[in-house]
Design a protein around this motif. Structure first.
Motif, PDB file in Angstrom:
ATOM      1  N   LEU A 165       0.825  -1.209   0.000  1.00  0.00           N
ATOM      2  CA  LEU A 165       0.000   0.000   0.000  1.00  0.00           C
ATOM      3  C   LEU A 165       0.861   1.262   0.000  1.00  0.00           C
ATOM      4  N   ALA A 166       1.966   1.247   0.748  1.00  0.00           N
ATOM      5  CA  ALA A 166       2.874   2.407   0.741  1.00  0.00           C
ATOM      6  C   ALA A 166       3.425   2.631  -0.672  1.00  0.00           C
ATOM      7  N   LEU A 167       3.741   1.562  -1.349  1.00  0.00           N
ATOM      8  CA  LEU A 167       4.297   1.659  -2.705  1.00  0.00           C
ATOM      9  C   LEU A 167       3.275   2.211  -3.697  1.00  0.00           C
ATOM     10  N   VAL A 168       2.066   1.684  -3.672  1.00  0.00           N
ATOM     11  CA  VAL A 168       1.064   2.157  -4.639  1.00  0.00           C
ATOM     12  C   VAL A 168       0.584   3.567  -4.289  1.00  0.00           C
ATOM     13  N   GLN A 169       0.589   3.912  -2.991  1.00  0.00           N
ATOM     14  CA  GLN A 169       0.169   5.255  -2.605  1.00  0.00           C
ATOM     15  C   GLN A 169       1.194   6.307  -3.016  1.00  0.00           C
ATOM     16  N   GLU A 170       2.465   5.899  -3.176  1.00  0.00           N
ATOM     17  CA  GLU A 170       3.478   6.810  -3.721  1.00  0.00           C
ATOM     18  C   GLU A 170       3.097   7.266  -5.129  1.00  0.00           C
ATOM     19  N   HIS A 171       2.318   6.446  -5.814  1.00  0.00           N
ATOM     20  CA  HIS A 171       1.884   6.741  -7.182  1.00  0.00           C
ATOM     21  C   HIS A 171       0.451   7.274  -7.211  1.00  0.00           C
ATOM     22  N   GLY A 172      -0.036   7.711  -6.040  1.00  0.00           N
ATOM     23  CA  GLY A 172      -1.352   8.312  -5.963  1.00  0.00           C
ATOM     24  C   GLY A 172      -2.516   7.342  -6.073  1.00  0.00           C
ATOM     25  N   GLN A 173      -2.264   6.071  -5.800  1.00  0.00           N
ATOM     26  CA  GLN A 173      -3.321   5.063  -5.883  1.00  0.00           C
ATOM     27  C   GLN A 173      -3.675   4.566  -4.487  1.00  0.00           C
ATOM     28  N   LYS A 174      -4.940   4.227  -4.330  1.00  0.00           N
ATOM     29  CA  LYS A 174      -5.374   3.564  -3.103  1.00  0.00           C
ATOM     30  C   LYS A 174      -6.489   2.604  -3.516  1.00  0.00           C
ATOM     31  N   PRO A 175      -6.188   1.311  -3.500  1.00  0.00           N
ATOM     32  CA  PRO A 175      -7.208   0.339  -3.898  1.00  0.00           C
ATOM     33  C   PRO A 175      -8.441   0.427  -3.005  1.00  0.00           C
ATOM     34  N   ALA A 176      -9.611   0.284  -3.610  1.00  0.00           N
ATOM     35  CA  ALA A 176     -10.880   0.369  -2.876  1.00  0.00           C
ATOM     36  C   ALA A 176     -10.977  -0.683  -1.776  1.00  0.00           C
TER      37      ALA A 176
END
Length: 190
Positions: A165-176
């Protein structure tokens, strides 16, 4: 007219590219081996998997049993044929000798271990894939979470999920699904 002098064809070079690290290693093949490699690739693309296996093995026999691109590509064909034990041998060879250059070898090795039910080795290979791949492939964390959960290692799965989650949030994503999944793993881990 008398034939001209025989010429020896120049070795064909294949470069292994790395996202980071030292300059690419150059692999050289003689013309016959290169022709077998091309035949193997063409056969694979045409769905002639047994023919592809035969030609990849010809390349390897001419190269003393190891030529990283051929070993890796042969393992993919063998996986498609569900010949997991055979594929594993080629994947292990690449991961041991050239895993840093071909981090995908760790991923496919991990998936093969998982298919065979060897979850400890699958976990270790997924960790190697994460550590060797630059930039980090977030998909590898999802695979690591799954394998750790199968082993009942909920704390380890939670750690991998938080890193994912930290990795994907670096790219402005947050899975539902992330908040619910975090809550589930936190409950199981405590």
């Amino acid at each position: 007219e008398a034939p001209g002098p025989k010429t020896t064809p120049k070795p064909t070079r294949i470069e292994a590219k790395s996202a980071s690290g030292p300059a690419p290693k150059r692999f050289a093949l003689d013309q016959t081996s290169y022709d077998f490699l091309q035949k193997a690739r063409n056969a694979n693309e045409q769905g002639k998997l047994t023919e592809a296996v035969d030609n990849f093995q010809r390349v390897l026999s001419r190269q003393g049993g190891y030529f990283a691109p051929a070993n890796l590509e042969l393992s993919y064909v063998l996986l498609n044929l569900k010949r997991y034990d055979d594929a594993m041998g080629y994947l292990i060879a690449v991961s041991k000798r050239d895993g840093a250059r071909y981090p995908i070898s760790y991923f496919h090795l991990a998936r093969t271990y998982e298919v065979k039910g060897d979850l400890k080795n699958a976990e270790a290979a997924f960790v190697q894939a994460i550590n060797a791949h630059s930039p980090t492939n977030s998909q590898f964390f999802l695979d690591l979470i799954r394998v750790r959960e199968k082993q009942g290692d909920y704390k380890g799965a939670l750690d991998a999920l938080e890193r994912y989650l930290a990795l994907v949030q670096e790219h402005g994503q947050k899975p539902a699904w992330s908040d619910q999944r975090l809550a589930e793993l936190r409950a199981k881990a405590h």
